[in-house]
Motif scaffolding. Structure first.
Motif, PDB file in Angstrom:
ATOM      1  N   SER A 137     -18.010  24.465  13.006  1.00 26.15           N
ATOM      2  CA  SER A 137     -18.779  24.428  11.757  1.00 26.15           C
ATOM      3  C   SER A 137     -20.230  24.763  12.058  1.00 26.15           C
ATOM      4  CB  SER A 137     -18.736  23.021  11.136  1.00 26.15           C
ATOM      5  OG  SER A 137     -17.413  22.694  10.795  1.00 26.15           O
ATOM      6  N   PHE A 138     -20.899  25.327  11.068  1.00 22.57           N
ATOM      7  CA  PHE A 138     -22.351  25.492  11.131  1.00 22.57           C
ATOM      8  C   PHE A 138     -22.898  24.694   9.957  1.00 22.57           C
ATOM      9  CE2 PHE A 138     -20.712  29.450  13.063  1.00 22.57           C
ATOM     10  CZ  PHE A 138     -21.289  29.327  14.316  1.00 22.57           C
ATOM     11  N   GLY A 139     -23.474  23.551  10.233  1.00 18.74           N
ATOM     12  CA  GLY A 139     -23.905  22.676   9.139  1.00 18.74           C
ATOM     13  C   GLY A 139     -22.712  22.290   8.290  1.00 18.74           C
ATOM     14  N   GLU A 140     -22.840  22.564   6.993  1.00 21.47           N
ATOM     15  CA  GLU A 140     -21.758  22.220   6.061  1.00 21.47           C
ATOM     16  C   GLU A 140     -20.671  23.285   6.012  1.00 21.47           C
ATOM     17  OE1 GLU A 140     -21.583  19.232   4.222  1.00 21.47           O
ATOM     18  OE2 GLU A 140     -23.104  18.839   5.754  1.00 21.47           O
ATOM     19  N   LYS A 141     -20.937  24.406   6.686  1.00 26.84           N
ATOM     20  CA  LYS A 141     -19.961  25.511   6.622  1.00 26.84           C
ATOM     21  C   LYS A 141     -18.888  25.326   7.693  1.00 26.84           C
ATOM     22  CE  LYS A 141     -23.087  28.880   6.792  1.00 26.84           C
ATOM     23  NZ  LYS A 141     -23.669  30.209   6.884  1.00 26.84           N
ATOM     24  N   HIS A 142     -17.670  25.034   7.252  1.00 29.26           N
ATOM     25  CA  HIS A 142     -16.568  24.841   8.195  1.00 29.26           C
ATOM     26  C   HIS A 142     -15.894  26.192   8.406  1.00 29.26           C
ATOM     27  CE1 HIS A 142     -17.413  20.674   7.753  1.00 29.26           C
ATOM     28  NE2 HIS A 142     -17.167  20.715   6.444  1.00 29.26           N
ATOM     29  N   ILE A 143     -16.229  26.847   9.473  1.00 29.23           N
ATOM     30  CA  ILE A 143     -15.795  28.237   9.674  1.00 29.23           C
ATOM     31  C   ILE A 143     -14.401  28.306  10.315  1.00 29.23           C
ATOM     32  CG2 ILE A 143     -16.402  30.459  10.704  1.00 29.23           C
ATOM     33  CD1 ILE A 143     -18.341  29.470   8.518  1.00 29.23           C
ATOM     34  N   LEU A 144     -14.233  27.702  11.447  1.00 28.58           N
ATOM     35  CA  LEU A 144     -12.927  27.725  12.116  1.00 28.58           C
ATOM     36  C   LEU A 144     -12.281  26.351  11.952  1.00 28.58           C
ATOM     37  CD1 LEU A 144     -13.932  29.637  15.392  1.00 28.58           C
ATOM     38  CD2 LEU A 144     -13.038  30.588  13.244  1.00 28.58           C
ATOM     39  N   ARG A 145     -11.025  26.369  11.496  1.00 26.00           N
ATOM     40  CA  ARG A 145     -10.375  25.091  11.194  1.00 26.00           C
ATOM     41  C   ARG A 145      -8.976  25.026  11.806  1.00 26.00           C
ATOM     42  NH1 ARG A 145     -11.347  24.502   4.861  1.00 26.00           N
ATOM     43  NH2 ARG A 145     -11.266  26.744   4.888  1.00 26.00           N
ATOM     44  N   GLY A 146      -8.951  25.098  13.122  1.00 31.16           N
ATOM     45  CA  GLY A 146      -7.670  25.009  13.817  1.00 31.16           C
ATOM     46  C   GLY A 146      -7.127  26.376  14.184  1.00 31.16           C
ATOM     47  N   SER A 191     -14.908  39.362   5.706  1.00 31.06           N
ATOM     48  CA  SER A 191     -16.250  39.104   6.229  1.00 31.06           C
ATOM     49  C   SER A 191     -16.569  37.619   6.182  1.00 31.06           C
ATOM     50  CB  SER A 191     -17.297  39.837   5.385  1.00 31.06           C
ATOM     51  OG  SER A 191     -17.297  41.186   5.709  1.00 31.06           O
ATOM     52  N   GLY A 192     -17.226  37.162   7.208  1.00 33.82           N
ATOM     53  CA  GLY A 192     -17.678  35.774   7.236  1.00 33.82           C
ATOM     54  C   GLY A 192     -16.591  34.774   7.563  1.00 33.82           C
ATOM     55  N   THR A 193     -15.445  35.276   7.975  1.00 36.22           N
ATOM     56  CA  THR A 193     -14.319  34.385   8.227  1.00 36.22           C
ATOM     57  C   THR A 193     -14.346  33.780   9.634  1.00 36.22           C
ATOM     58  OG1 THR A 193     -11.968  34.275   7.652  1.00 36.22           O
ATOM     59  CG2 THR A 193     -12.610  36.032   9.104  1.00 36.22           C
ATOM     60  N   GLY A 194     -15.251  34.263  10.467  1.00 35.75           N
ATOM     61  CA  GLY A 194     -15.421  33.648  11.790  1.00 35.75           C
ATOM     62  C   GLY A 194     -14.891  34.468  12.953  1.00 35.75           C
ATOM     63  N   LYS A 195     -14.751  35.779  12.760  1.00 35.68           N
ATOM     64  CA  LYS A 195     -14.214  36.618  13.837  1.00 35.68           C
ATOM     65  C   LYS A 195     -15.190  36.697  15.018  1.00 35.68           C
ATOM     66  CE  LYS A 195     -13.846  40.080  10.980  1.00 35.68           C
ATOM     67  NZ  LYS A 195     -14.392  39.404   9.787  1.00 35.68           N
ATOM     68  N   SER A 196     -16.455  36.951  14.715  1.00 36.45           N
ATOM     69  CA  SER A 196     -17.434  37.010  15.805  1.00 36.45           C
ATOM     70  C   SER A 196     -17.595  35.636  16.443  1.00 36.45           C
ATOM     71  CB  SER A 196     -18.794  37.475  15.286  1.00 36.45           C
ATOM     72  OG  SER A 196     -18.687  38.763  14.750  1.00 36.45           O
TER      73      SER A 196
END
Ligand SMILES: Nc1ncnc2c1ncn2[C@@H]1O[C@H](COP(=O)(O)OP(=O)(O)OP(=O)(O)O)[C@@H](O)[C@H]1O
Length: 348
Positions: A96-105, A122-127
């Motif tokens: 997560s970055f702050g409140e943004k939960h990017i990768l969830r398992g 886009s923005g789904t956490g690939k990088s």
């Protein structure tokens, strides 16, 4: 000659992070050396303790797919039981970055010899997952294994040998004030016991392998975007010839064809193939890269440069399959992404 650093040599491939444009050579080096002391790059990858339900569909994906849409499994590839060829594994990774939960398992494995693409909106956490694999970011939860050994924290936190990990940034991230030769040979000039002449020869040879000749003394500003990407690739694959054992290497490419015209994209895609162990480089030698992972949005890159795909959405791997299955998939998420439709489970 480059200024020599005082730090110890790294256990794996190190790549410069972005350096401010217009900075002087000494600024660039100072900045790089400071960062290097903080972060030694190694890589780790994702293997799934699959949060995939009994029907083969990840729990989050189930929320978006009705029963009739579940006819196609989201996990069509049966994993081999033998994991001895797994180079990188990511297991139930959260970030997560702050409140943004990017990768969830996020879970997956990268095996020896594989050419894997990571796709998704886009923005789904690939990088982010690439950086976690490279050891530049630590997961909040979950594990990364390098050839079966768990890596704790960042690459700088422990020494895991046995695998070199190269990361080719989207921007190429070359030092603006260093020549192509100095950029490609940077780590060797800094860390290797090789004589300068030998490094210089190796750099020329590696540049030739990626189809670049006679550009050694140029500055990055004198190169096209495609050439910069090739220089960055050369930097990631240059080997220290004095090492007793050459470890297998995984290269992680972050959008290697972004911003290139279709023909320049093809050149880079073929190059990525050619430096892989199944390929032959531009001077006819077998490629040395054991496996690679490409984050991309480009259909041509998906078709041409990778064999297997992982689809990231809502923080999880929601589909994986062979490249040829991508366009024929009946999975609504994949169909929407492949067609670019505004209608479907992916909302912007
Ligand atoms: N260091 C960071 N600090 C705060 N937020 C971040 C950081 N790195 C990434 N993010 C956020 O995490 C999300 C995922 O970013 P990431 O770059 O991994 O996505 P991506 O799937 O590669 O996107 P794209 O396809 O657009 O390149 C984005 O919302 C991004 O703004």
């Amino acid at each position: 000659m480059l200024a020599k650093g005082t730090f110890s040599s790294p256990s794996s491939t190190l790549l410069p992070l972005s350096i401010p444009r217009g900075s002087s050579r000494s600024d660039s080096l100072t900045c790089w050396l400071q960062r290097k002391q903080q972060r030694k790059i190694i890589c780790a990858c994702v293997a799934p303790p699959l949060n995939i339900g009994s029907d083969g569909i990840p729990e989050t994906a189930n929320k978006h797919i009705n029963k009739s849409e579940k006819s196609e499994t989201l996990h069509p590839i049966s994993e081999p039981e033998d994991d001895s060829d797994v180079l990188i594994e990511c297991k139930d990774v959260y970030k997560s970055f702050g409140e943004k939960h990017i990768l969830r398992g996020v879970s997956f494995k990268i095996r020896h010899g594989e050419a894997v693409g990571i796709i998704g909106p886009s923005g789904t956490g690939k990088s982010t997952i690439l950086k976690i694999m490279a050891g530049l970011l630590a997961p909040d939860k979950g594990e990364v294994y390098i050839r079966g050994r768990k890596r704790d924290g960042l690459i700088s936190d422990n020494e895991i040998t046995g695998l070199r990990i190269g990361l080719v940034f989207q921007s190429a991230a070359l030092f603006d004030s260093l020549t192509v030769r100095e950029n490609v040979g940077f780590l060797l000039y800094e860390n290797s016991t090789m004589p300068e002449e030998q490094i210089s020869e190796l750099v020329t040879e590696t540049l030739a392998a990626v189809g670049l000749k006679g550009v050694e003394e140029r500055l990055p500003s004198e190169l096209s975007g495609g050439m910069k990407k090739r220089v960055a690739l050369a930097r990631s694959i240059v080997f220290d010839a004095t090492k007793a054992t050459i470890e297998p290497e995984v290269v992680l490419y972050d959008e290697p064809t972004a911003g290139l015209d279709p023909i320049a994209s093809t050149v880079v895609e073929d190059l990525i193939r050619s430096v892989h162990m199944t390929g032959e480089d531009t001077v006819g030698k077998p490629g040395k890269i054991a496996s690679y992972v490409v984050v991309t949005h480009q259909h041509s890159t998906i078709r041409r440069a990778v064999d297997r795909l992982l689809f990231l959405h809502n923080g999880k791997v929601v589909w994986q399959g062979m490249t040829h299955e991508f366009t024929t998939s009946t999975n609504p998420i994949v169909q929407q992404f492949a067609s670019g439709s505004l209608d479907g489970p992916i909302k912007y």
